[in-house]
Scaffold this motif. Sequence first.
Motif, mmCIF file in Angstrom:
data_model
loop_
_atom_site.group_PDB
_atom_site.id
_atom_site.type_symbol
_atom_site.label_atom_id
_atom_site.label_comp_id
_atom_site.label_asym_id
_atom_site.label_seq_id
_atom_site.Cartn_x
_atom_site.Cartn_y
_atom_site.Cartn_z
ATOM 1 N N ARG A 165 0.911 -1.215 -0.139
ATOM 2 C CA ARG A 165 -0.028 -0.313 -0.077
ATOM 3 C C ARG A 165 0.875 1.360 -0.558
ATOM 4 N N GLN A 209 -2.937 1.384 -3.896
ATOM 5 C CA GLN A 209 -3.164 -0.720 -3.145
ATOM 6 C C GLN A 209 -3.276 -1.523 -4.531
ATOM 7 N N LYS A 246 -14.859 4.621 3.873
ATOM 8 C CA LYS A 246 -14.343 4.447 2.899
ATOM 9 C C LYS A 246 -14.285 4.236 2.039
ATOM 10 N N ILE A 248 -12.772 2.599 -1.239
ATOM 11 C CA ILE A 248 -12.449 2.345 -2.339
ATOM 12 C C ILE A 248 -12.576 2.149 -4.006
ATOM 13 N N PHE A 261 -13.745 -6.974 -2.907
ATOM 14 C CA PHE A 261 -13.720 -6.320 -2.259
ATOM 15 C C PHE A 261 -14.647 -7.025 -0.986
ATOM 16 N N THR A 345 -16.586 1.546 7.827
ATOM 17 C CA THR A 345 -14.971 0.403 8.115
ATOM 18 C C THR A 345 -16.118 -0.581 9.431
ATOM 19 N N GLY A 351 -10.609 -6.904 2.827
ATOM 20 C CA GLY A 351 -9.822 -7.008 1.544
ATOM 21 C C GLY A 351 -9.519 -7.932 -0.013
ATOM 22 N N THR A 363 -7.886 3.090 -2.267
ATOM 23 C CA THR A 363 -8.298 3.269 -0.982
ATOM 24 C C THR A 363 -8.360 5.022 -0.875
ATOM 25 N N CYS A 364 -9.880 5.673 0.356
ATOM 26 C CA CYS A 364 -10.089 6.745 0.293
ATOM 27 C C CYS A 364 -10.728 7.336 1.717
#
Length: 367
Positions: A165, A209, A246, A248, A261, A345, A351, A363-364
């Motif tokens: 990552r 990632q 999050k 993704i 995911f 989350t 993942g 990923t934010c």
Amino acid sequence: MAGNDYLIVEPSPTIIPLPEQTWSPALVDYSVHPAYRDLVARPSAGDRAAGLAIFLKSMAVLLVKRLVRYEMIPNDVRSDATAGGRLKMVGHALGNMVSRPRERAVRVQQADQTTGRLGRDGIHVVSVPDADFQALAAAAEPQFDELNRRRAQGAAGKRAFDDSRGRTTRKEQQALFEVIERVLKDAGVMDVASAYMQRPGRVIDVNPQINDTSDTFWKDIFPDTPPSDLPGAAYCHRDASGGDLKAIIYMTDVEPRNGPFSYVVGSHRMHIPRLDDLICEANDSNGLAGTDARSRARFAALPGKFMQKGSFGNDLLPTAPLAQDIARGLWAISARKGSIVLFDTKGIHRGGMVESGERRVITCVIG
């Protein structure tokens, strides 16, 4: 909100959302687990002392982090070691202490009226038009190239999760942050996130990632025990952080064997007592949640109330009621590149577990 060019991705109707329930230490019974039961029954004095010392130290650090909402401070501020940066960090911390968010339980209860799928399922998935994806791919390419170089320096099969990552800052990658923010806004993701959190959402962290078949961190569990099949809930966890949401972003097409995911639909509604939540987070951050022999021995020597993890999936026997609920509610999200997965989350998720090809995501953290 998203326009007609944006495709909402729905879970299969065969998925059964997790029934509403309350988390408790009893959901994972370490006294009967083959890898823990002897350690629980006969902990050594040394493991008792070491485990408790590690736990208490990490809990003290965690309480400070929760007080200042550490994860909601942007990474470029947290990583700035200059005197000015430290002052800015203090300013963010004080601001977070003064402006406390509403309780998560209230957000979840009220979300159904305003956020649709995120409020209902804990997850919202949308695919963006190709033009938006191409702009994002071009902006992210240098970060993925650098991450590839770093991965090549590590030994395949021995990488930890963080070795795959990258970590960016707004100061150094302003253009990437701006493209991501535009894509999230145009896709309606920021509107959904803001409604769910009941405050304006903003991008806090951005982490590219890369994972492929040489990454084995997700299946290297109980390394000192005879090989066995992975449990159905392997690698399932709740995040050990104070971050709320999050997003993704799939940067490659993701099929069932490419490491989709996965999220347990409805698991964001599980009620978790505040103390239990903190205990889980402390153990996930201090190493006691590991499944190697020494980590297990120290974890098993903790007082019973403290034997909790957010990353509990590897320890969940297939016969456990929660394991069966997870199997019925787990949505593995296969989707094309350009898809955005927004999720709470604190719901149960895992993942990418890559069995074929390569998976690239960004990923934010949204806070």
